[in-house]
Scaffold this active site. Structure first.
Site, PDB file in Angstrom:
ATOM      1  N   GLU A   1       9.130  -6.979   6.890  1.00  0.00           N
ATOM      2  CA  GLU A   1      10.545  -6.841   6.518  1.00  0.00           C
ATOM      3  C   GLU A   1      11.314  -6.178   7.653  1.00  0.00           C
ATOM      4  O   GLU A   1      10.743  -5.377   8.415  1.00  0.00           O
ATOM      5  CB  GLU A   1      10.655  -5.984   5.238  1.00  0.00           C
TER       6      GLU A   1
ATOM      7  N   ASN B   1      14.179 -11.370  -4.253  1.00  0.00           N
ATOM      8  CA  ASN B   1      13.185 -10.295  -4.193  1.00  0.00           C
ATOM      9  C   ASN B   1      13.586  -9.236  -5.206  1.00  0.00           C
ATOM     10  O   ASN B   1      14.757  -8.874  -5.300  1.00  0.00           O
ATOM     11  CB  ASN B   1      13.175  -9.669  -2.795  1.00  0.00           C
ATOM     12  N   GLU B   2      12.628  -8.740  -5.954  1.00  0.00           N
ATOM     13  CA  GLU B   2      12.894  -7.676  -6.935  1.00  0.00           C
ATOM     14  C   GLU B   2      14.226  -7.927  -7.636  1.00  0.00           C
ATOM     15  O   GLU B   2      15.149  -7.117  -7.585  1.00  0.00           O
ATOM     16  CB  GLU B   2      12.822  -6.290  -6.286  1.00  0.00           C
TER      17      GLU B   2
ATOM     18  N   TYR C   1       3.209  -0.563  -6.068  1.00  0.00           N
ATOM     19  CA  TYR C   1       2.791   0.381  -5.032  1.00  0.00           C
ATOM     20  C   TYR C   1       2.126   1.577  -5.683  1.00  0.00           C
ATOM     21  O   TYR C   1       2.567   2.046  -6.743  1.00  0.00           O
ATOM     22  CB  TYR C   1       4.003   0.904  -4.258  1.00  0.00           C
TER      23      TYR C   1
ATOM     24  N   GLU D   1       4.001  -7.738  -2.904  1.00  0.00           N
ATOM     25  CA  GLU D   1       4.109  -6.409  -2.276  1.00  0.00           C
ATOM     26  C   GLU D   1       3.123  -5.487  -2.967  1.00  0.00           C
ATOM     27  O   GLU D   1       3.189  -5.314  -4.191  1.00  0.00           O
ATOM     28  CB  GLU D   1       5.530  -5.843  -2.406  1.00  0.00           C
TER      29      GLU D   1
ATOM     30  N   GLN E   1       3.352  -2.932   4.400  1.00  0.00           N
ATOM     31  CA  GLN E   1       3.744  -4.050   5.212  1.00  0.00           C
ATOM     32  C   GLN E   1       2.822  -4.121   6.423  1.00  0.00           C
ATOM     33  O   GLN E   1       2.102  -3.156   6.707  1.00  0.00           O
ATOM     34  CB  GLN E   1       5.194  -3.882   5.633  1.00  0.00           C
TER      35      GLN E   1
HETATM   36  O1  AHR Z   1       8.410  -2.670   0.975  1.00  0.00           O
HETATM   37  C1  AHR Z   1       9.501  -1.805   0.865  1.00  0.00           C
HETATM   38  C2  AHR Z   1      10.422  -2.158  -0.280  1.00  0.00           C
HETATM   39  O2  AHR Z   1       9.751  -1.962  -1.491  1.00  0.00           O
HETATM   40  C3  AHR Z   1      10.878  -3.580  -0.348  1.00  0.00           C
HETATM   41  O3  AHR Z   1      11.986  -3.819   0.443  1.00  0.00           O
HETATM   42  C4  AHR Z   1      11.213  -3.756  -1.794  1.00  0.00           C
HETATM   43  O4  AHR Z   1      11.013  -5.071  -2.229  1.00  0.00           O
HETATM   44  C5  AHR Z   1      10.299  -2.774  -2.490  1.00  0.00           C
HETATM   45  O5  AHR Z   1      10.969  -1.996  -3.410  1.00  0.00           O
END
Ligand code: AHR
Length: 535
Positions: free
Chosen positions: A53, A212-213, A285, A338, A387
């Protein structure tokens, strides 16, 4: 012994040994049984994908150094990165975001580089970047656009996966981006524009994320609202030689209501609503607590992070079950585009938001997560670690001419051997960890895949203090010709830096023994790959 008896006896054994492990560092006997006839599915190579990104140092000074840079490069792309990436056999790379994607106008990043506009980056106002100096991380010069990204993918040997803008661009921009990428040479004005940027032939982009999201930075849509947007975006697009795979964005972590609402709305006119839905993308995450440092943490924080990482298993199961309520034949797959361990401190360079050196803890998160994906090979079609470089869960760190591979890279390289293998049921019994922060986590976890007679067994040992002696058996077969590759360190905080690039490195060695069972001792705080012949 039938499977149930085996599991029970294994657990009983584990319980006895667990009490020992709680009070001493005596090795503990555990058991792994591989059941070759009980196949789960073929492990999609795309499970080993990456995400990039325009965030912090990921693109500028990470991947892209520019053609006139003193840093060795291939047409502006960091050469050391390309060379190291090929070792990972990367199947697919996602770009340009992330949250950045829903502010991105792809037209800004095409045509002659000198004429491209500078734009304020989505992340420019973040606390860390706001304090830092101005630069491409804040004001994007658009030197890295569609052609450059696809060239990077080609150099690395990966397929491109583009995330389109749904929040701030119309559906027309989406289908024109497809036309730009895939229409035959000379056929359209956009194909000519592509050629003007040096790519006469189609870029053949097959994977397309629709936003995205969408529940957050991608438009704050409810599941219902996003289903309407999604339908509009994919209802008509120009189609060329490359088959298109559309990926819907959502849900956030465990938000199963979102998945249900989206799927229900999408199919309100019938199953044809699923026609243009290849996969549903989940993001998750494992966030660190305490100081939120990548390299300064306590043993309790080690366990806290690993406990968060294994939640992935439950997320996959629950969203898969909800997909099945509507998509009873499970045509739609799960995509985890992600994932990773997310710490707070950024300590590599000014403007490198979320840029830190991952440690052994992040290696364990990688092994645990990739093993979960392998065990759900029937459900997960693609995953992208977030990432690739200089950001969050990075396989590489770079700044100027400095470059280093991280413990995460080593796990990806070790696990690449699973790509395309058939995942088979593997029963593991090992002690529960006694530390309260481990919340009952078992020491060992893993997965096994077969390609012909060759097996790949990957195992993480979350116990940071004890080696786990383990009997490994393949039901109905003998084990021979065993090789081990082990990533471990006496220090759970160990990590590679620009100055010490080999502090954490895997060690490979043949292993003696075999026959009906193999006895192997998994080192404390380690990730191990065993490869052997099954006959
Ligand atoms: O990877 C960092 C961020 O985390 C991304 O931009 C977003 O999609 C997520 O919240």
């Amino acid at each position: 012994m039938n499977r149930r008896t085996f599991i029970l006896s294994g657990l009983a054994l584990a319980a006895v040994r667990a009490s020992k492990a709680a009070t001493s560092s005596v090795a503990t006997t555990s058991r792994v049984e591989i059941i070759p006839d009980d196949t789960i599915g073929v492990i999609s190579p795309n499970i080993y994908g990456h995400f990039t990104e325009h965030l912090g140092g990921c693109i500028y000074d990470g991947i892209w150094v520019g053609e006139n840079s003193p840093v060795p490069n291939v047409g502006g792309i960091r050469k050391a990165l390309v060379d190291a990436m090929r070792r990972l056999k990367p199947p697919v790379i996602r770009w340009p975001g992330g949250c950045f994607a829903d502010s991105y106008n792809w037209r800004d990043g095409v045509g002659p580089r000198a004429g491209r506009p500078r734009r304020t980056n989505f992340w420019a106002a973040s606390e860390y970047l706001a304090k830092g100096p101005d630069g491409p991380q804040k004001y994007d010069p658009n030197h890295f656009g569609t052609n450059e990204f696809v060239r990077f993918c080609r150099l690395a040997g990966a397929e491109p996966y583009l995330a389109a803008n749904v929040r701030s661009a119309p559906a027309r921009d989406f289908y024109e981006w497809i036309e730009y990428c895939n229409s035959p040479a000379g056929s359209t004005t956009l194909a000519d524009l592509r050629a003007a940027g040096g790519e006469r032939e189609p870029l053949n982009v097959g994977y397309w994320g629709v936003g995205n999201e969408s529940w957050g930075c991608g438009g704050a849509f409810t599941g219902d609202e996003y289903a309407i947007e999604y339908r509009r975006f994919v209802e008509w697009v120009p189609r060329f030689a490359t088959p298109l795979h559309f990926i819907a964005s959502g849900p956030n972590g465990s938000d199963s209501a979102w998945t249900r609402t989206f799927m229900t709305k999408l199919t309100e006119k019938g199953r044809s609503g699923l026609r243009n839905l290849y996969g549903l993308a989940l993001h998750y995450y494992a966030g660190s607590a305490g100081k939120r440092s990548a390299t300064d943490f306590t043993p309790a924080e080690w366990y806290e992070m690993l406990v968060k990482a294994v939640r992935m298993d439950e997320l996959i199961r629950s969203h898969w079950q909800i997909l099945g309520e509507v998509d009873t034949s499970h045509q739609v797959k799960l995509i985890v585009d992600e994932w990773g361990a997310w710490h707070e401190t950024a300590d590599v360079a000014p403007n490198f938001l979320f840029g830190y050196f991952p440690s052994m803890r992040d290696a364990l998160v990688s092994g645990l997560t990739l093993d979960i994906f392998n065990r759900h090979a029937d459900k997960v079609a693609m995953a992208n670690a977030a990432q690739l470089i200089n950001n969050i869960h990075s396989s590489f760190m770079a700044s100027g001419d400095k470059f280093v591979t991280t413990p995460i890279f080593h796990v990806f390289e070790m696990y690449a051997a699973h790509q395309g293998g058939t995942s088979v049921r593997t029963e593991i019994s090992s002690p529960r960890l006694s530390d309260a922060a481990a919340k009952g986590l078992y020491a060992l976890a893993g997965s096994c895949s077969l390609q012909g007679k060759r097996a790949v067994l990957t195992i993480t040992n979350a116990d940071h203090a004890n080696a786990i002696e383990t009997e490994i058996a393949v039901r109905g077969a003998q084990i021979s010709d065993v090789r081990a590759t082990v990533l471990k360190s006496a220090d759970i905080r160990a990590h590679n830096t620009f100055e010490d690039t080999k502090a954490v490195e895997p060690v490979a060695a043949p292993v003696g023994g075999g026959g009906p069972q193999l006895v192997y001792s998994f080192a404390p705080a380690s990730v191990t790959r065993l490869e052997f012949t099954v006959a």
